[in-house]
Structure formats: structure tokens, C-alpha cells
Design an enzyme around this catalytic site. Structure first.
Site, PDB file in Angstrom:
ATOM      1  CG  ASP A  66       6.433 -11.708 -12.821  1.00 41.13           C
ATOM      2  OD1 ASP A  66       6.977 -11.180 -13.813  1.00 41.13           O
ATOM      3  OD2 ASP A  66       6.364 -11.156 -11.718  1.00 41.13           O
ATOM      4  CG  ASN A 134       2.371  -5.887  -2.074  1.00 40.03           C
ATOM      5  OD1 ASN A 134       3.422  -5.982  -2.711  1.00 40.03           O
ATOM      6  ND2 ASN A 134       1.269  -6.519  -2.426  1.00 40.03           N
ATOM      7  CG  HIS A 136       4.655  -7.759  -5.404  1.00 44.67           C
ATOM      8  ND1 HIS A 136       3.392  -7.303  -5.753  1.00 44.67           N
ATOM      9  CD2 HIS A 136       5.493  -7.207  -6.323  1.00 44.67           C
ATOM     10  CE1 HIS A 136       3.488  -6.531  -6.817  1.00 44.67           C
ATOM     11  NE2 HIS A 136       4.746  -6.446  -7.181  1.00 44.67           N
ATOM     12  CD  GLU A 141       0.693  -9.579  -4.781  1.00 46.07           C
ATOM     13  OE1 GLU A 141       1.419  -8.829  -4.093  1.00 46.07           O
ATOM     14  OE2 GLU A 141       0.058  -9.168  -5.774  1.00 46.07           O
TER      15      GLU A 141
HETATM   16  C1  F6R Z   1       7.747  -7.711 -12.606  1.00 44.20           C
HETATM   17  C2  F6R Z   1       7.572  -8.126 -11.215  1.00 44.20           C
HETATM   18  C3  F6R Z   1       7.092  -7.206 -10.153  1.00 44.20           C
HETATM   19  C4  F6R Z   1       7.595  -5.775 -10.296  1.00 44.20           C
HETATM   20  C5  F6R Z   1       7.007  -4.887  -9.199  1.00 44.20           C
HETATM   21  C6  F6R Z   1       7.444  -3.444  -9.346  1.00 44.20           C
HETATM   22  O1  F6R Z   1       8.229  -8.790 -13.390  1.00 44.20           O
HETATM   23  O2  F6R Z   1       7.805  -9.262 -10.937  1.00 44.20           O
HETATM   24  O3  F6R Z   1       7.475  -7.724  -8.897  1.00 44.20           O
HETATM   25  O4  F6R Z   1       8.991  -5.776 -10.226  1.00 44.20           O
HETATM   26  O5  F6R Z   1       5.617  -4.961  -9.241  1.00 44.20           O
HETATM   27  O6  F6R Z   1       6.905  -2.921 -10.517  1.00 44.20           O
HETATM   28  P1  F6R Z   1       7.379  -1.503 -11.090  1.00 44.20           P
HETATM   29  O7  F6R Z   1       8.779  -1.685 -11.530  1.00 44.20           O
HETATM   30  O8  F6R Z   1       6.464  -1.255 -12.267  1.00 44.20           O
HETATM   31  O9  F6R Z   1       7.235  -0.539  -9.976  1.00 44.20           O
END
Ligand code: F6R
Length: 239
Positions: A66, A134, A136, A141
């Protein structure tokens, strides 16, 4: 699903072994990468092993999950910048074969072209995932259809608040992102999900033991034949 539980350091080392094995067996492997705090230990370990000659990225291709809408790759909070800083600048990869969705061109055509490029490269061999509190995966989401391909999404207030730790204020956190869809992720031949820390424990329990539902996007992984989940003891504490 295979679940590995250890210290954060063991998680990074064990997950890194999968990449070393794959790239030695298939030097032109296609890797799906993620950003955020979670993969940093793995990326450091991969840099160490790559510099020590344990494997090469020379023929590999990468696709990131992303990118924030509105951020150019030179912006220090863009995910392109993150990947360069935390991995690509330190390994023997050909940067012209590293792909991150465009945060500037958010057209449906460009999103579709991202999925096509993944298919044309032969499909993703290992997709790396972190997980949001959550549930994702990527920026899919809760509520995102399991049939989704790469698309633009509006970030939830919760995700923007959680990610505001990297920005000066929440107002600077982009409101939208472009992300691989749930289907794009599920099309990967194998998936590695890493979760670290206590805050991830409830969602890890739901992901592994709960109902498969778009309300918990990561729960879809129960339907994938080759998923490995790497957890530190805190993230695994509710299993
Ligand atoms: C990042 C992504 C997100 C993160 C998630 C966890 O490319 O796609 O899904 O993996 O938000 O983020 P952290 O690792 O910062 O807890």
C-alpha cells in the site's frame, strides 16, 4: 495455519529464514512487502543476511501492499521512502523491480494495472503482512469485500490515529490510501503475517480463532492454504 511463537528477535530470525530458503531456491521470486513498525526487525535481519551473502535479491521483484494517497515517494512518510530507507537501499536489489502503489495516480486503471503487473511477474511467492488493531491487512479496513483487488480506500479514524505517531500531528496523516485488495493478498502463493506486542493480542485471537468475516479482514487468512503466523509472546497471549 502454522503459528510460530517466540521473542521478537526469534520471530525476525525465523521469518527471515523463509526468504533465504525461497530466494536460494528461486532467485527471481516475487515478494509482497509491508511497511509499519512490525517488519522492521525482519528487514534488519534480511539486510544482515543479504550483506553476509546468505542470499541475493538481484533477480527478485517486490510489490508493496500500500501507499498513502497524496504522498510522493520522496516524502519521508511515504511507504516508498520507508522501503528504500529500511530495506532496498541496503541490499543488492534492482530498484527498478521494486513496486509500490502510486499515491499520486489513484485512477482505477492504475490500480488494475498494479494487479496485472503482479500477475505478469508470475504472482507473489510470499506476501508479508502486519495487522491493524481492527484486523486490517494492507489498508483493507473492516467491511472490505473479500473479492477486492487493488483500490483506493478511506482510512478509518482509528487507523489515522494509530499512524499519527509517525507524523507531526493527526492533521498531516493522509485520509486515503491505495492498497492491494483482500483478493490480491489471497492470490499470493504463501503468506507470512507477523504481529508483535500486547495491543495485537485481541485481534490475533479473532483472526485465528474467530469467525471468517469481512468485519475482521485478516480472518480471511483462515481460508488460505499456506499461511504462517509469527507472534511474540505478547501478541500470542490470548490464544
Ligand atoms: C503496512 C500495512 C498495514 C500495517 C498495519 C500494522 O504496509 O499494510 O496493514 O501492517 O497497520 O502496522 P504496524 O506494523 O505499524 O503495527
Amino acid at each position: 495455519m502454522k503459528v510460530f511463537i517466540g521473542s521478537a528477535e526469534q520471530v525476525a530470525k525465523e521469518a527471515a529464514k523463509r526468504y533465504v530458503e525461497l530466494l536460494n531456491k528461486k532467485p527471481n521470486a516475487v515478494l509482497g512487502y509491508a511497511t509499519g513498525s512490525t517488519p522492521l526487525g525482519l528487514y534488519s535481519e534480511l539486510i544482515r543476511l543479504n550483506q553476509a551473502g546468505a542470499f541475493s535479491y538481484k533477480e527478485a521483484t517486490t510489490f508493496n501492499l500500500d501507499e498513502y494517497v497524496g504522498l510522493d515517494g520522496s516524502h519521508d512518510q511515504s511507504y516508498r521512502y520507508f522501503m528504500n530507507e529500511n530495506l532496498f537501499n541496503h541490499v543488492d536489489i534492482d530498484k527498478s523491480r521494486t513496486f509500490v502503489p502510486s499515491g499520486l495516480d489513484t485512477s482505477a486503471e492504475t490500480a488494475a494495472a498494479y494487479d496485472e503487473a503482479i500477475e505478469k511477474a508470475g504472482g507473489i511467492d510470499i506476501q508479508l503482512l502486519g495487522i491493524g488493531n481492527n484486523g486490517h491487512i494492507g489498508f483493507n479496513e473492516p467491511g472490505t469485500p473479500f473479492s477486492s483487488k487493488t483500490h483506493m480506500v478511506e482510512l478509518t479514524q482509528n487507523t489515522r490515529e494509530v499512524n499519527s505517531r509517525f507524523f507531526k500531528s493527526i492533521d498531516e496523516v493522509p485520509t486515503h490510501a491505495v492498497t492491494m485488495g483482500v483478493k490480491t493478498v489471497m492470490n499470493a502463493k504463501s503468506i507470512i503475517l507477523i504481529a508483535l506486542g500486547k495491543a495485537k493480542a485481541p485481534i490475533i485471537r479473532e483472526t485465528i480463532m474467530g469467525e471468517v468475516t469481512p468485519e475482521v479482514p485478516a480472518s480471511v487468512l483462515q481460508l488460505h492454504p499456506f499461511v504462517e503466523i509469527y507472534l511474540d509472546e505478547e501478541a500470542a497471549s490470548l490464544l
